[in-house]
Design a protein around this motif. Structure first.
Motif, PDB file in Angstrom:
ATOM      1  N   ASP A 145       0.669  -1.171   0.420  1.00 44.78           N
ATOM      2  CA  ASP A 145       0.066  -0.075   0.008  1.00 44.78           C
ATOM      3  C   ASP A 145       0.732   0.933  -0.232  1.00 44.78           C
ATOM      4  OD1 ASP A 145      -2.392   1.800   0.110  1.00 44.78           O
ATOM      5  OD2 ASP A 145      -2.581   1.602   2.441  1.00 44.78           O
ATOM      6  N   THR A 156       1.690   1.825  -3.789  1.00 48.59           N
ATOM      7  CA  THR A 156       1.031   2.504  -4.285  1.00 48.59           C
ATOM      8  C   THR A 156       0.634   3.938  -4.731  1.00 48.59           C
ATOM      9  OG1 THR A 156      -0.303   1.082  -3.158  1.00 48.59           O
ATOM     10  CG2 THR A 156       1.076   0.172  -5.598  1.00 48.59           C
ATOM     11  N   ALA A 157       1.148   4.923  -4.946  1.00 54.79           N
ATOM     12  CA  ALA A 157       0.413   6.066  -4.637  1.00 54.79           C
ATOM     13  C   ALA A 157      -1.175   6.702  -4.854  1.00 54.79           C
ATOM     14  CB  ALA A 157       1.280   7.160  -5.130  1.00 54.79           C
ATOM     15  N   ASP A 192      -3.484   4.708  -4.420  1.00 53.67           N
ATOM     16  CA  ASP A 192      -4.544   4.565  -3.752  1.00 53.67           C
ATOM     17  C   ASP A 192      -3.976   4.590  -2.279  1.00 53.67           C
ATOM     18  OD1 ASP A 192      -3.111   2.212  -3.619  1.00 53.67           O
ATOM     19  OD2 ASP A 192      -4.351   0.988  -4.807  1.00 53.67           O
ATOM     20  N   ILE A 193      -5.735   3.817  -1.570  1.00 51.67           N
ATOM     21  CA  ILE A 193      -4.636   4.205   0.049  1.00 51.67           C
ATOM     22  C   ILE A 193      -5.881   3.220   0.500  1.00 51.67           C
ATOM     23  CG2 ILE A 193      -5.136   5.233   2.767  1.00 51.67           C
ATOM     24  CD1 ILE A 193      -4.143   7.901   0.794  1.00 51.67           C
TER      25      ILE A 193
HETATM   26 CA    CA Z   1      -1.610   2.435  -2.469  1.00 51.96          CA
END
Ligand code: CA
Ligand code: CA
Length: 588
Positions: free
Chosen positions: A31, A34-35, A37-38
């Motif tokens: 997580d 991967t910028a 999504d959060i």
């Molecule tokens: Ca992410």
């Protein structure tokens, strides 16, 4: 040709299957990197709250502007402590009174809203907050104030399953963001002021069926696949008589997960009741009055719920120094695997990530009065005269000697999460400088009634500020910089690779600081107090930042001198999203 078409259909099918599966364990594990999504509370299950994004930086943060705002609406404007999640074009936020919203992340338009139907007689101790959701597969999950966990279809908001964590009539509730590891949804519980028993539960994310339970007070039995597993600790080793049966230790802030050691870490709240004399906590140092595992951090095996290690921050706890504050997994400047936590009791602890062993502990607030320091094992060196007096020794047998203790029961730091920056190697800790007059009284357990045996009045330690955001070097304990705020800080903190530290104040300001100097580089008035948790992400080549505004939480519930600092603040409930427009990203 035909073969090609079949291959094409097969690959389409494979894609659509993957799509239907939604968020995977690998997605959760990655997580932070991967910028776009959060997916996790803490922006990574290590809870570092750090973004690798550097588009927004110290030079251009002044160009950050509002993109959209969303009002939670209704008359239920209470403390808004959520951390947004973002997946597949949708932002998920939770609100006070156990509400959840799905928003179009590009426009802020509402897609669906779920309101839990809460029964009469729920017993939330400290405002009707919720701290966020979890996402896995095609479902989103959150806990409700009647101590239930709900799984919703992430696209429609329809209920897939709904399960009871514990009996709200006995004082149990739920406010934390759930944690998901390897297809299990892992929850704690709230209610430590009602003589409940803290527990960690793991359920199948698909069905909601229990896989294991781990009560955190010694003497209680855990379960695995519907059968008794092992007893927690050793019966009556550190608790007198039957008090362990209502021993507290609420696991109310949820947990973190370290994939490298495959360990869940959950903190446990105060032992019950607050009056430590009833728990055999007199002038002992043989460990017999320690009340394990209250006011502790527990390393737990995610597969079976067995306790791997424990570290008790406040043995013989008598000031409501819950040991629940988040434990952040990180590596220090020498690459050594560490955990760090800033406790309610005023000490910042560094633990070894392999075995939970104490490495170092330093005060992070100024006027700790209950302990002189920590010994080589991290055990406090008590100031015995700073324990509230034994009421049975009082002339009337009812009110023990009043003492002034610091920090206050709300802690040198409370629930609001700190952040770590791998760029600077420092932690950014939202702390408060306050103390309290505290005394003990007789009390007996009654189901669903407050179980304290204690009274208190909270007081600021300084005239000009209570709140204090501190940059702390975890390798030395050195204070690198400090930002003082008049009202107590109650919001989460976030760091970015662009050299920024974000947090908000009860006065409504959302602020970006320079991570090295503490200089205030940008701020925005959100219209109500901020007690939520900021996030940042990337979309269409631009960097966005969101935070919820809506004053509340535990601070305004108590009177005393602190009330003067906050009683003028307006309530609210608005999710703010900011954007750095592409054309301004390189502008100075
Ligand atoms: Ca992410
Ligand atoms: Ca407590």
């Amino acid at each position: 040709m035909r073969k090609l078409i079949i291959a094409g259909i097969a690959s389409l099918l494979a894609t659509s299957t993957a799509y239907a599966e939604g968020v995977t364990e690998a997605d959760l594990a990655n997580d932070t990197a991967t910028a776009g999504d959060i997916l996790t509370n803490g922006m990574g299950r290590h809870l570092q709250r750090h973004s690798p994004l550097a588009t927004l930086n110290k030079e251009n943060v002044k160009n950050l502007v509002p993109a959209w705002a969303f009002s939670l609406g209704g008359e239920k404007q209470r403390g808004q402590e959520t951390q947004p999640l973002i997946h597949d074009g949708i932002m998920y936020i939770t609100g006070s009174y156990s509400r959840m919203y799905a928003l179009d992340v590009k426009t802020g338009r509402e897609l669906w809203q779920y309101d839990a139907r809460l029964p009469e007689g729920i017993l939330p101790c400290c405002d009707v907050v919720n701290r966020g959701a979890a996402i896995y597969g095609d479902k989103v999950y959150f806990g409700t104030l009647d101590a239930r966990i709900v799984a919703l279809n992430a696209k429609t908001g329809d209920v897939v399953w709904r399960k009871k964590i514990a009996d709200y009539k006995a004082g149990y509730s739920y406010t934390a963001a759930p944690l998901i590891v390897d297809g299990l949804i892992i929850t704690g519980n709230s209610g430590g002021e009602f003589g409940i028993v803290g527990e960690v539960q793991a359920r199948d994310t698909e069905t909601g069926e229990l896989v294991w339970t781990r009560p955190v007070i010694e003497g209680h039995m855990g379960t695995l696949n519907g059968e008794e597993s092992t007893m927690t600790g050793t019966l009556n080793a550190t608790w007198p008589g039957d008090l362990w049966k209502t021993g507290g230790g609420a696991t109310w802030l949820g947990g973190s997960y370290d994939a490298e050691t495959d360990t869940l870490v959950f903190g446990t709240g105060n032992p019950a009741p607050w009056n430590s004399w009833l728990r055999d906590a007199g002038q002992k140092d043989d460990g017999s009055g320690d009340n394990l595992y209250a006011a502790s951090r527990l390393g737990i095996n995610p597969k079976n719920g067995e306790i791997k290690w424990h570290f008790q921050t406040t043995p013989r706890e008598g000031w409501d120094y819950d040991g629940v504050n988040e434990v952040v997994a990180y590596s220090n400047r020498n690459g050594e695997k560490r955990w760090a936590t800033a406790d309610r009791n005023g000490f910042f602890y560094v633990l070894n990530r392999e075995d939970g062993k104490f490495v170092r502990g330093v005060p992070f607030v100024k006027d700790i009065s209950w302990a002189k320091g920590l010994d080589e094992n991290g055990r406090p060196i008590w100031n015995e005269e700073n324990r509230p007096g034994d009421p049975t020794k009082a002339a009337d047998g009812k009110k023990g000697e009043v003492v002034f203790s610091s920090p206050s029961f709300l802690g040198g730091k409370n629930w609001m999460p700190m952040a770590f920056s791998p760029k600077t190697g420092n932690f950014y800790v939202p702390s408060n400088e306050w103390g309290m007059d505290i005394w003990n009284e007789p009390v007996t357990y009654k189901k669903g009634a407050a179980y304290l045996g204690s009274g208190f009045t909270i007081k600021p330690n300084y005239e000009d500020h209570i709140g204090s955001l501190k940059a702390i070097d975890p390798d030395t304990g050195e204070l690198k910089w400090e930002f003082k705020n008049e009202a107590p800080l109650w919001a989460g903190v976030m760091t970015t690779a662009g050299g920024l530290v974000f947090t908000g104040t009860p006065e409504g300001e959302f602020i970006a600081f320079d991570d090295e100097t503490g200089e205030k580089l940008w701020s925005f008035q959100t219209g109500s107090g901020i007690v939520g948790q900021p996030v940042t992400w990337e979309q269409d080549g631009e960097q966005f930042v969101s935070v919820i505004s809506g004053w509340g939480g535990a601070v305004p519930l108590w009177g005393g001198e602190v009330a003067k600092k906050v009683n003028y603040l307006n309530q609210g409930g608005t999710l703010w999203t900011f954007r750095l427009p592409k054309q301004l990203a390189s502008a100075n």
